[in-house]
Design a protein around this motif. Structure first.
Motif, PDB file in Angstrom:
ATOM      1  N   ASP A  78     -15.186  -7.345  -3.324  1.00 62.80           N
ATOM      2  CA  ASP A  78     -15.624  -5.945  -3.355  1.00 62.80           C
ATOM      3  C   ASP A  78     -14.372  -5.358  -3.618  1.00 62.80           C
ATOM      4  O   ASP A  78     -13.693  -4.906  -2.590  1.00 62.80           O
ATOM      5  N   ARG A  79     -14.046  -4.684  -4.904  1.00 62.45           N
ATOM      6  CA  ARG A  79     -12.536  -4.169  -4.945  1.00 62.45           C
ATOM      7  C   ARG A  79     -12.639  -2.809  -4.277  1.00 62.45           C
ATOM      8  O   ARG A  79     -11.715  -2.243  -3.738  1.00 62.45           O
TER       9      ARG A  79
ATOM     10  N   ARG B 225      -9.920  -1.923  -1.470  1.00 62.26           N
ATOM     11  CA  ARG B 225      -9.025  -0.656  -1.783  1.00 62.26           C
ATOM     12  C   ARG B 225      -8.921   0.350  -0.536  1.00 62.26           C
ATOM     13  O   ARG B 225      -7.965   0.492  -0.080  1.00 62.26           O
ATOM     14  N   ASN B 226      -9.978   0.274   0.059  1.00 61.55           N
ATOM     15  CA  ASN B 226     -10.406   1.117   1.137  1.00 61.55           C
ATOM     16  C   ASN B 226      -9.488   0.750   2.631  1.00 61.55           C
ATOM     17  O   ASN B 226      -9.007   1.471   3.163  1.00 61.55           O
ATOM     18  N   LEU B 227      -9.629  -0.802   2.440  1.00 54.12           N
ATOM     19  CA  LEU B 227      -8.847  -1.337   3.788  1.00 54.12           C
ATOM     20  C   LEU B 227      -7.363  -1.024   3.420  1.00 54.12           C
ATOM     21  O   LEU B 227      -6.629  -0.808   4.480  1.00 54.12           O
TER      22      LEU B 227
ATOM     23  N   VAL C  31       0.153  -7.202  -5.809  1.00 51.13           N
ATOM     24  CA  VAL C  31      -0.423  -7.500  -7.079  1.00 51.13           C
ATOM     25  C   VAL C  31      -1.505  -6.712  -7.242  1.00 51.13           C
ATOM     26  O   VAL C  31      -1.961  -5.915  -8.238  1.00 51.13           O
ATOM     27  N   PHE C  32      -2.628  -6.446  -6.242  1.00 51.66           N
ATOM     28  CA  PHE C  32      -3.776  -5.774  -6.270  1.00 51.66           C
ATOM     29  C   PHE C  32      -3.450  -4.288  -6.452  1.00 51.66           C
ATOM     30  O   PHE C  32      -4.131  -3.693  -7.326  1.00 51.66           O
TER      31      PHE C  32
ATOM     32  N   ALA D 238     -11.436   1.390 -12.833  1.00 49.14           N
ATOM     33  CA  ALA D 238     -12.639   1.280 -13.460  1.00 49.14           C
ATOM     34  C   ALA D 238     -13.381  -0.102 -12.987  1.00 49.14           C
ATOM     35  O   ALA D 238     -12.611  -0.988 -12.750  1.00 49.14           O
ATOM     36  N   ASP D 239     -14.453  -0.125 -12.901  1.00 48.50           N
ATOM     37  CA  ASP D 239     -15.318  -0.908 -12.681  1.00 48.50           C
ATOM     38  C   ASP D 239     -15.573  -2.303 -13.798  1.00 48.50           C
ATOM     39  O   ASP D 239     -16.529  -2.167 -14.521  1.00 48.50           O
TER      40      ASP D 239
END
Length: 234
Positions: free
Chosen positions: A19-20, A24-26, A40-41, A51-52
Protein backbone atom coordinates in the motif's frame (compact mmCIF):
# COMPACT_ATOMS: atom_id res chain seq x y z
CA UNK A 1 5.46 -1.62 12.38
CA UNK A 2 8.76 0.07 11.53
CA UNK A 3 10.45 -3.32 11.29
CA UNK A 4 7.81 -4.48 8.82
CA UNK A 5 8.18 -1.21 6.91
CA UNK A 6 11.90 -1.81 6.55
CA UNK A 7 11.24 -5.36 5.34
CA UNK A 8 8.75 -4.20 2.70
CA UNK A 9 11.04 -1.45 1.40
CA UNK A 10 13.97 -3.86 1.27
CA UNK A 11 12.04 -6.36 -0.87
CA UNK A 12 10.91 -5.07 -4.31
CA UNK A 13 8.37 -7.89 -4.61
CA UNK A 14 6.63 -6.82 -1.41
CA UNK A 15 7.06 -3.14 -2.22
CA UNK A 16 5.28 -3.46 -5.57
CA UNK A 17 2.33 -5.20 -3.95
CA UNK A 18 2.22 -2.93 -0.89
CA UNK A 19 0.00 0.00 0.00
CA UNK A 20 1.88 3.05 -1.27
CA UNK A 21 -0.23 5.49 0.74
CA UNK A 22 0.53 3.66 3.98
CA UNK A 23 4.22 3.50 3.15
CA UNK A 24 4.26 7.18 2.26
CA UNK A 25 2.57 8.16 5.52
CA UNK A 26 4.97 6.11 7.61
CA UNK A 27 7.99 7.51 5.83
CA UNK A 28 6.73 11.08 6.25
CA UNK A 29 7.31 10.79 10.00
CA UNK A 30 11.05 10.27 9.48
CA UNK A 31 13.23 13.36 9.36
CA UNK A 32 15.32 11.57 6.78
CA UNK A 33 14.79 8.12 5.30
CA UNK A 34 17.76 5.81 5.62
CA UNK A 35 18.57 2.81 3.46
CA UNK A 36 18.25 1.98 -0.21
CA UNK A 37 14.54 1.07 -0.21
CA UNK A 38 13.28 4.31 1.37
CA UNK A 39 15.56 6.41 -0.83
CA UNK A 40 14.34 4.76 -4.02
CA UNK A 41 10.67 4.93 -3.00
CA UNK A 42 10.79 8.62 -2.09
CA UNK A 43 12.87 9.52 -5.13
CA UNK A 44 10.41 7.73 -7.46
CA UNK A 45 7.48 9.70 -6.07
CA UNK A 46 9.46 12.94 -6.11
CA UNK A 47 10.13 12.50 -9.84
CA UNK A 48 6.86 10.97 -11.04
CA UNK A 49 4.28 11.95 -8.42
CA UNK A 50 1.77 10.04 -6.36
CA UNK A 51 -0.64 8.85 -9.06
CA UNK A 52 -2.35 5.53 -8.41
CA UNK A 53 -0.68 3.55 -11.18
CA UNK A 54 -0.40 -0.18 -11.71
CA UNK A 55 2.42 -2.08 -9.96
CA UNK A 56 4.12 -2.58 -13.33
CA UNK A 57 4.24 1.16 -14.02
CA UNK A 58 5.35 1.90 -10.48
CA UNK A 59 8.16 -0.62 -11.03
CA UNK A 60 9.29 1.54 -13.96
CA UNK A 61 9.35 4.56 -11.65
CA UNK A 62 11.31 2.70 -8.97
CA UNK A 63 13.75 1.34 -11.54
CA UNK A 64 14.45 4.85 -12.86
CA UNK A 65 14.88 6.26 -9.37
CA UNK A 66 17.30 3.49 -8.39
CA UNK A 67 19.38 4.09 -11.52
CA UNK A 68 19.33 7.87 -11.00
CA UNK A 69 20.78 7.65 -7.48
CA UNK A 70 23.24 4.87 -8.25
CA UNK A 71 21.56 1.83 -6.68
CA UNK A 72 22.08 -0.49 -9.65
CA UNK A 73 21.80 -3.72 -7.64
CA UNK A 74 18.41 -2.65 -6.27
CA UNK A 75 17.37 -1.62 -9.80
CA UNK A 76 18.17 -5.13 -11.02
CA UNK A 77 16.00 -6.60 -8.25
CA UNK A 78 13.13 -4.29 -9.23
CA UNK A 79 13.46 -5.43 -12.85
CA UNK A 80 13.23 -9.03 -11.68
CA UNK A 81 10.17 -8.29 -9.55
CA UNK A 82 8.34 -6.35 -12.28
CA UNK A 83 8.60 -8.31 -15.56
CA UNK A 84 5.64 -6.43 -17.06
CA UNK A 85 7.23 -2.99 -16.75
CA UNK A 86 6.17 -0.73 -19.65
CA UNK A 87 9.65 0.83 -19.78
CA UNK A 88 13.03 0.38 -18.15
CA UNK A 89 15.95 2.70 -17.56
CA UNK A 90 19.20 1.95 -19.34
CA UNK A 91 21.07 4.81 -17.65
CA UNK A 92 20.34 8.21 -16.13
CA UNK A 93 22.49 11.24 -15.44
CA UNK A 94 19.97 12.96 -13.23
CA UNK A 95 19.71 15.64 -10.55
CA UNK A 96 17.85 13.89 -7.72
CA UNK A 97 15.26 15.64 -5.59
CA UNK A 98 15.57 16.54 -1.92
CA UNK A 99 18.64 15.32 -0.02
CA UNK A 100 19.67 12.55 -2.42
CA UNK A 101 23.19 12.58 -3.78
CA UNK A 102 23.69 13.04 -7.50
CA UNK A 103 25.16 9.91 -9.05
CA UNK A 104 26.00 11.51 -11.39
CA UNK A 105 23.86 14.40 -12.53
CA UNK A 106 23.67 17.26 -14.98
CA UNK A 107 22.45 20.69 -13.95
CA UNK A 108 19.85 21.05 -16.72
CA UNK A 109 21.34 24.33 -18.01
CA UNK A 110 22.50 22.89 -21.32
CA UNK A 111 22.16 24.51 -24.70
CA UNK A 112 22.11 21.42 -26.87
CA UNK A 113 21.85 17.66 -26.61
CA UNK A 114 22.58 15.59 -29.69
CA UNK A 115 23.43 12.05 -30.69
CA UNK A 116 26.69 11.76 -32.59
CA UNK A 117 29.03 9.11 -33.95
CA UNK A 118 32.71 8.77 -33.11
CA UNK A 119 34.13 5.97 -35.21
CA UNK A 120 32.17 2.82 -34.31
CA UNK A 121 30.55 4.17 -31.14
CA UNK A 122 27.52 6.37 -30.63
CA UNK A 123 27.65 9.21 -28.12
CA UNK A 124 25.29 11.69 -26.53
CA UNK A 125 26.89 15.11 -26.66
CA UNK A 126 25.81 17.64 -24.05
CA UNK A 127 26.75 21.30 -24.34
CA UNK A 128 26.33 23.80 -21.50
CA UNK A 129 28.05 26.94 -20.27
CA UNK A 130 31.04 24.89 -19.14
CA UNK A 131 31.62 23.43 -22.58
CA UNK A 132 30.88 20.00 -23.99
CA UNK A 133 30.90 16.53 -22.54
CA UNK A 134 30.14 13.16 -24.08
CA UNK A 135 28.29 10.14 -22.73
CA UNK A 136 28.42 6.68 -24.24
CA UNK A 137 24.93 6.13 -25.65
CA UNK A 138 25.00 2.46 -24.62
CA UNK A 139 26.14 2.79 -21.02
CA UNK A 140 25.92 6.48 -20.06
CA UNK A 141 29.56 6.43 -19.01
CA UNK A 142 31.61 9.56 -19.57
CA UNK A 143 33.51 9.32 -22.85
CA UNK A 144 36.64 10.99 -24.16
CA UNK A 145 36.78 12.37 -27.69
CA UNK A 146 40.15 12.88 -29.36
CA UNK A 147 38.99 14.69 -32.51
CA UNK A 148 35.85 16.74 -31.95
CA UNK A 149 35.83 17.90 -35.57
CA UNK A 150 35.48 14.28 -36.73
CA UNK A 151 32.17 13.76 -34.91
CA UNK A 152 29.12 13.37 -37.14
CA UNK A 153 25.42 13.40 -36.35
CA UNK A 154 24.05 9.94 -35.60
CA UNK A 155 21.71 8.71 -38.34
CA UNK A 156 18.03 8.31 -37.58
CA UNK A 157 16.82 4.70 -37.45
CA UNK A 158 13.75 4.12 -39.62
CA UNK A 159 12.24 1.60 -37.23
CA UNK A 160 12.77 3.90 -34.27
CA UNK A 161 11.05 6.75 -36.10
CA UNK A 162 8.03 4.50 -36.56
CA UNK A 163 7.91 3.50 -32.88
CA UNK A 164 5.11 5.01 -30.79
CA UNK A 165 6.13 8.16 -28.94
CA UNK A 166 6.68 7.39 -25.27
CA UNK A 167 4.62 10.39 -24.20
CA UNK A 168 1.65 9.26 -26.32
CA UNK A 169 1.37 5.94 -24.52
CA UNK A 170 -1.01 5.50 -21.60
CA UNK A 171 1.58 6.36 -18.97
CA UNK A 172 2.10 8.94 -16.25
CA UNK A 173 5.23 10.88 -17.19
CA UNK A 174 6.66 14.26 -16.15
CA UNK A 175 5.61 17.17 -18.35
CA UNK A 176 9.14 17.82 -19.63
CA UNK A 177 9.35 14.26 -21.00
CA UNK A 178 7.09 15.26 -23.87
CA UNK A 179 10.10 15.63 -26.17
CA UNK A 180 11.44 12.10 -25.59
CA UNK A 181 12.91 10.81 -28.88
CA UNK A 182 13.12 7.18 -29.99
CA UNK A 183 16.57 6.63 -31.50
CA UNK A 184 17.31 2.93 -31.90
CA UNK A 185 15.40 -0.33 -32.20
CA UNK A 186 17.04 -3.70 -31.66
CA UNK A 187 15.26 -7.06 -31.38
CA UNK A 188 11.90 -5.58 -30.48
CA UNK A 189 13.32 -3.12 -27.97
CA UNK A 190 13.26 0.62 -28.61
CA UNK A 191 15.45 3.11 -26.79
CA UNK A 192 14.37 6.68 -26.09
CA UNK A 193 16.54 9.67 -25.25
CA UNK A 194 15.09 11.76 -22.41
CA UNK A 195 16.18 15.38 -22.12
CA UNK A 196 14.87 17.18 -19.05
CA UNK A 197 15.73 20.15 -16.89
CA UNK A 198 16.79 17.51 -14.38
CA UNK A 199 19.21 15.64 -16.62
CA UNK A 200 19.67 13.16 -19.46
CA UNK A 201 18.54 9.54 -19.56
CA UNK A 202 17.99 6.64 -21.91
CA UNK A 203 14.96 4.43 -21.31
CA UNK A 204 13.90 1.32 -23.17
CA UNK A 205 10.51 -0.07 -24.15
CA UNK A 206 9.67 -3.61 -25.18
CA UNK A 207 7.10 -4.25 -27.93
CA UNK A 208 5.67 -7.31 -26.16
CA UNK A 209 5.35 -5.51 -22.82
CA UNK A 210 3.58 -2.57 -24.44
CA UNK A 211 1.22 -4.87 -26.31
CA UNK A 212 0.20 -6.46 -23.00
CA UNK A 213 0.20 -3.04 -21.37
CA UNK A 214 -2.44 -1.69 -23.73
CA UNK A 215 -4.75 -4.56 -22.85
CA UNK A 216 -4.29 -4.42 -19.07
CA UNK A 217 -3.51 -0.81 -18.15
CA UNK A 218 -7.11 0.38 -18.16
CA UNK A 219 -7.91 -0.95 -14.70
CA UNK A 220 -6.35 -1.17 -11.28
CA UNK A 221 -5.74 -4.63 -9.77
CA UNK A 222 -9.09 -4.26 -8.02
CA UNK A 223 -10.82 -3.62 -11.34
CA UNK A 224 -11.56 0.08 -10.91
CA UNK A 225 -11.54 1.70 -14.38
CA UNK A 226 -8.91 4.37 -14.89
CA UNK A 227 -7.05 5.78 -17.84
CA UNK A 228 -3.31 5.97 -17.41
CA UNK A 229 -2.46 9.11 -19.33
CA UNK A 230 0.65 11.25 -19.26
CA UNK A 231 0.28 13.99 -16.66
CA UNK A 232 0.02 16.93 -19.05
CA UNK A 233 -0.53 20.42 -17.69
CA UNK A 234 -3.29 22.59 -19.14
Amino acid sequence: MIGDLDAVLADPVRLLSGDRSALRNLLSHDDRACGVGPEVFLQAEAIFGGADVTPAEFASWLHFAAKAIGHDAYAARIAGAGPGMPWRTVWAWWRPAHWFLAHPSLNGDYFRVRRCVDGDRELVEVTDQRGRLWLDAETGHRATVVDEAALTDAPAATQAAEAPALYDLDLFLPEEWQGVVAFVTNGGRTRHLVESVHGIAVVETDADALRNWRSTATATPAGTPVRWRAARKT
